[in-house]
Design an enzyme around this catalytic site. Structure first.
Site, PDB file in Angstrom:
ATOM      1  N   GLN A  73      32.617  18.989  35.371  1.00 21.56           N
ATOM      2  CA  GLN A  73      33.465  20.011  35.317  1.00 21.56           C
ATOM      3  C   GLN A  73      34.036  20.061  36.830  1.00 21.56           C
ATOM      4  O   GLN A  73      34.968  20.659  37.000  1.00 21.56           O
ATOM      5  CB  GLN A  73      32.661  21.245  35.136  1.00 21.56           C
ATOM      6  CG  GLN A  73      32.659  21.299  33.583  1.00 21.56           C
ATOM      7  CD  GLN A  73      31.345  20.801  33.139  1.00 21.56           C
ATOM      8  OE1 GLN A  73      30.690  19.848  33.716  1.00 21.56           O
ATOM      9  NE2 GLN A  73      30.276  21.407  31.889  1.00 21.56           N
ATOM     10  N   ASN A  88      23.334  30.170  36.100  1.00 25.12           N
ATOM     11  CA  ASN A  88      24.652  29.354  36.509  1.00 25.12           C
ATOM     12  C   ASN A  88      24.351  27.848  36.135  1.00 25.12           C
ATOM     13  O   ASN A  88      23.249  27.493  35.680  1.00 25.12           O
ATOM     14  CB  ASN A  88      25.183  29.528  37.902  1.00 25.12           C
ATOM     15  CG  ASN A  88      26.609  28.996  37.840  1.00 25.12           C
ATOM     16  OD1 ASN A  88      27.747  29.217  37.050  1.00 25.12           O
ATOM     17  ND2 ASN A  88      26.845  28.171  38.852  1.00 25.12           N
ATOM     18  N   LYS A  89      25.335  27.085  36.062  1.00 25.81           N
ATOM     19  CA  LYS A  89      25.305  25.512  35.852  1.00 25.81           C
ATOM     20  C   LYS A  89      23.915  24.957  36.431  1.00 25.81           C
ATOM     21  O   LYS A  89      23.706  25.147  37.559  1.00 25.81           O
ATOM     22  CB  LYS A  89      26.356  24.822  36.328  1.00 25.81           C
ATOM     23  CG  LYS A  89      26.647  23.410  36.193  1.00 25.81           C
ATOM     24  CD  LYS A  89      26.358  22.977  34.926  1.00 25.81           C
ATOM     25  CE  LYS A  89      27.496  23.428  33.911  1.00 25.81           C
ATOM     26  NZ  LYS A  89      26.970  23.057  32.529  1.00 25.81           N
ATOM     27  N   ASP A 148      27.079  32.438  34.645  1.00 23.25           N
ATOM     28  CA  ASP A 148      26.894  32.658  33.142  1.00 23.25           C
ATOM     29  C   ASP A 148      26.532  34.269  32.930  1.00 23.25           C
ATOM     30  O   ASP A 148      26.973  34.753  31.888  1.00 23.25           O
ATOM     31  CB  ASP A 148      26.533  31.542  32.458  1.00 23.25           C
ATOM     32  CG  ASP A 148      27.468  30.171  32.627  1.00 23.25           C
ATOM     33  OD1 ASP A 148      28.266  29.972  32.050  1.00 23.25           O
ATOM     34  OD2 ASP A 148      26.930  29.736  33.731  1.00 23.25           O
TER      35      ASP A 148
HETATM   36  C1  RUB Z   1      30.361  26.557  33.439  1.00 22.35           C
HETATM   37  C2  RUB Z   1      29.693  27.100  34.502  1.00 22.35           C
HETATM   38  C3  RUB Z   1      30.602  28.410  35.379  1.00 22.35           C
HETATM   39  C4  RUB Z   1      30.260  29.791  34.794  1.00 22.35           C
HETATM   40  C5  RUB Z   1      31.221  30.782  35.565  1.00 22.35           C
HETATM   41  O1  RUB Z   1      29.392  25.711  32.714  1.00 22.35           O
HETATM   42  O2  RUB Z   1      28.574  27.270  34.672  1.00 22.35           O
HETATM   43  O3  RUB Z   1      30.168  28.280  36.568  1.00 22.35           O
HETATM   44  O4  RUB Z   1      30.474  29.704  33.457  1.00 22.35           O
HETATM   45  O5  RUB Z   1      32.614  30.450  35.015  1.00 22.35           O
HETATM   46  P1  RUB Z   1      30.058  25.056  31.567  1.00 22.35           P
HETATM   47  P2  RUB Z   1      33.812  31.455  34.892  1.00 22.35           P
HETATM   48  O6  RUB Z   1      31.383  24.145  31.877  1.00 22.35           O
HETATM   49  O7  RUB Z   1      28.898  24.136  30.792  1.00 22.35           O
HETATM   50  O8  RUB Z   1      30.544  26.218  30.470  1.00 22.35           O
HETATM   51  O9  RUB Z   1      33.722  32.036  36.391  1.00 22.35           O
HETATM   52  O10 RUB Z   1      35.094  30.723  34.690  1.00 22.35           O
HETATM   53  O11 RUB Z   1      33.553  32.519  33.947  1.00 22.35           O
END
Ligand code: RUB
Length: 262
Positions: A130, A177-178, A168
């Site tokens: 990502q 988070n990730k 998340d």
């Molecule tokens: C994505 C991830 C992002 C959060 C926040 O993991 O960890 O840091 O979801 O994203 P994955 P946002 O790609 O495995 O879903 O700020 O877009 O809500």
């Protein structure tokens, strides 16, 4: 595409991580739910990504408020987050981030438009890369980006002056988070680099949140038998590692933020 097909496609795309990131998942799930606002579809949508309370929060809100009003929140909140990130970027020239977060990328792109001068170091974020999405998005906005392999993050952090991570889930005692966010936070503490969580407050939950384990083939396709593989997609970061949270409610210490969520 008929409604049923559209609903099933969203389900599949969320499950297969074609739609990624807490905010994108919540937005799409909200739309899917607006097509079939009943308990059965809610249950299906809830089951897709266990580490995403924003998905649960927005669908529950739909029981009380109209779809359009809830949808508006995402952009209105991002605008406030952008302004709040702008307040703390300061003279930091090297910003570090990990994975892909729309809350983080959106704020960095806004800061660039406002004339802030900085560059971004980021990590590729295996196994799904990502980080490449982040790098492409920022580059397109004219931001200088340097990418590192995940295991080089100790080296990357030597130059970093401030860290922005998405989230998340926002919990009472820290965030999820990730995977990789935990080691980043711990190195940052040793190196005295501030870590800010940039996240919409609708990611907050008082519930216990499980960490999603992803497909083992992502790590090693056709691995020899008898090798155990683990693939946790996310990890918990304790609040003691967090300098502040930047949400639509402002920039605040973690406990103050949690206090506002009560
Ligand atoms: C994505 C991830 C992002 C959060 C926040 O993991 O960890 O840091 O979801 O994203 P994955 P946002 O790609 O495995 O879903 O700020 O877009 O809500």
């Amino acid at each position: 595409m008929n409604k049923k097909k559209a609903f099933n496609k969203i389900l599949r795309d969320i499950k297969e991580i074609k739609i990624q990131g807490a905010r994108n998942i919540a937005k799409k799930a909200l739309y899917a739910y607006s097509l079939f606002p009943n308990q059965k579809s809610k249950k299906k949508l809830f089951s897709l990504r266990p580490t995403e309370p924003m998905l649960i929060n927005v669908l529950n809100k739909m029981d009380k408020e109209p779809y359009e009003k809830i949808l508006k929140h995402f952009d209105e909140s991002q605008k406030k987050i952008n302004e709040n990130v702008l307040k703390i970027i300061g003279k930091n020239k090297v910003i570090f981030t990990h994975c892909h977060s729309t809350n983080v990328s959106g704020a960095l792109i806004y800061a660039k438009k406002k004339g802030e001068k900085f560059e971004v170091y980021n990590t590729e974020t295996r196994p799904l890369f990502q980080g490449r999405k982040t790098a492409k998005e920022l580059k397109k906005a004219g931001i200088k980006v340097t990418m590192f392999i995940d295991s080089a993050l100790g080296v990357a952090l030597k130059d970093a002056e401030i860290i922005f991570l998405g989230a998340d889930a926002l919990l009472k005692n820290g965030i999820i988070n990730k995977i990789g966010s935990g080691i980043i936070a711990r190195i940052a503490r040793d190196e005295k680099i501030p870590v800010y969580i940039v996240a919409d407050s609708w990611k907050f939950t008082k519930n216990k949140i499980p960490i999603e384990q992803r497909n083992l083939n992502e790590v090693w396709d056709k691995a020899p038998k008898n090798i155990k593989i683990k693939n946790p997609a996310f990890e918990f970061v304790e609040k003691k590692y967090i300098s502040g949270i930047v949400s639509e409610l402002g920039v605040m210490g973690y406990d103050k933020f949690v206090g506002k969520m009560k």
